[in-house]
Write an enzyme that holds these catalytic residues in place. Structure first.
Site, short mmCIF file in Angstrom:
data_model
loop_
_atom_site.label_atom_id
_atom_site.label_comp_id
_atom_site.label_asym_id
_atom_site.label_seq_id
_atom_site.Cartn_x
_atom_site.Cartn_y
_atom_site.Cartn_z
N LYS A 1 -6.95 -47.30 6.34
CA LYS A 1 -6.41 -46.00 6.75
C LYS A 1 -6.61 -45.79 8.25
CE LYS A 1 -7.07 -43.83 2.21
NZ LYS A 1 -7.93 -43.01 1.33
N GLN B 1 -13.24 -39.37 1.35
CA GLN B 1 -12.96 -40.50 0.47
C GLN B 1 -13.70 -40.35 -0.86
OE1 GLN B 1 -10.65 -42.75 1.06
NE2 GLN B 1 -11.02 -44.04 -0.70
N ASP C 1 -4.68 -35.14 1.19
CA ASP C 1 -4.74 -35.84 -0.10
C ASP C 1 -4.08 -35.03 -1.22
OD1 ASP C 1 -5.96 -38.41 -0.07
OD2 ASP C 1 -7.91 -37.49 0.34
#
Ligand code: GUN
Length: 314
Positions: A59, A103, A129
């Site tokens: 990422k 994460q 997200d």
């Protein structure tokens, strides 16, 4: 329709991901010129989960390559939930960070409810997200602003491969908040007839074998075997487990697999949920690695650009 003796068409996520990235470049240039700064993404990585290390590394690399500024905050496995929350607070109020990504999974020591608390705390306008309750609700109501990257990437891949979704029978194996459930919603909104399966589904292979589009998102290497797959079906493999056991690789891929060389070099190799034999039954199949992973990242970039534009009122 599948013809006996053929091999499934390979759905290449890397190529589709590249096309999505190319479409983002002019938007990033326009944003940077107008705002006097690039779009910014704040990332929190707590602990040393093998999969998370790789995801986050990819990422960060992808953001840098396209001109998105990244602030990666790493915390040790023993860090407290309060430390994560403090970083989220700082990103929430930051002028220069448009997106926030924590994460998953968080270290087990932070407690069972830690992830929920963290996602509850993220500003929905920066939730790249799509995991906050506000954005989950918007997704269910089919008015998403920021939808989760992996399932959005699957839809993009199906569209680019011209695989029809409307009217198709879709079966999603896995009911996680971050993949299975949003995947089912996105397929439903595109007018598929959707079934969600999980660890307690009775006669799982038979249910899976009704699917025109079968999505596996369980994190069990090679679990989806030929008997799960209707001949000619499209099979999407979201599994991406880092396997370190040589015997497991040999039993799945054979003793002459190039993956053994990857294992020797890196100490692990990524294995999907779909057994390699499925390639002789499916009509189309995403590889793992090289299928859905690159799309997850492309959609994250897309959501970060979208969040940046929305914050400027674009
Ligand atoms: N862990 C596995 N996939 C994801 C993802 O898409 N986002 C975050 N934040 N964590 C993940």
């Amino acid at each position: 329709m599948h013809i006996e003796g053929t091999v499934a068409r390979r759905l290449d996520g890397t190529a589709v991901g590249e096309a999505i990235r190319a479409s983002l470049r002019p938007r990033i240039e326009a944003f940077t010129a107008a705002a006097g700064r690039p779009p910014g993404l704040g990332i929190v990585l707590a602990g040393n989960d093998a999969g998370s290390e790789i995801y986050v590394r990819n990422k960060v690399k992808a953001c840098h390559a396209i001109g998105i500024d990244v602030d990666l905050q790493r915390l040790p496995r023993e860090a407290s939930l309060g430390e994560v929350m403090a970083i989220v607070d700082r990103f929430n109020t930051s002028e220069t960070y448009d997106g926030i990504l924590v994460q998953s999974p968080l270290p087990a020591g932070m407690g069972r409810d830690a992830e929920r608390q963290v996602f509850d705390a993220i500003d929905p306008a920066k939730d790249v997200d799509g995991f906050t309750p506000v954005n989950v609700g918007r997704l269910v109501q089919n008015r998403p602003a920021l939808a989760p990257g992996t399932p959005s990437g699957v839809i993009a891949l199906l569209d680019r491969a011209q695989i029809p979704i409307q009217g198709a029978r879709a079966v999603v194996i896995g009911r996680s908040d971050i993949v299975g459930k949003p995947m089912a919603m996105l397929l439903l909104h595109r007018h598929a007839t959707v079934t969600i399966c999980h660890s307690r589904t009775a006669d799982l292979p038979a249910v899976a074998a009704t699917a025109d589009i079968l999505v596996a998102a369980i994190g069990r290497p090679g679990f989806v075997t030929r008997e799960f797959v209707k001949p000619g079906a499209t099979v999407i493999d979201i599994g991406a487990t880092q396997v370190t056991d040589r015997d497991q690789i040999v039993s799945l891929f054979g003793a002459d697999s190039p993956r053994l060389e990857v294992l020797a070099r890196r100490g692990a190799t990524q294995v999907g949920d779909v057994h390699p034999d499925v390639a002789s039954v499916a009509g189309a199949l995403t590889p793992s690695p090289g299928g859905v992973g690159p799309l997850t990242i492309a959609m994250l970039l897309s959501n970060t650009v979208r969040a940046a534009e929305m914050r400027r009122g674009a």
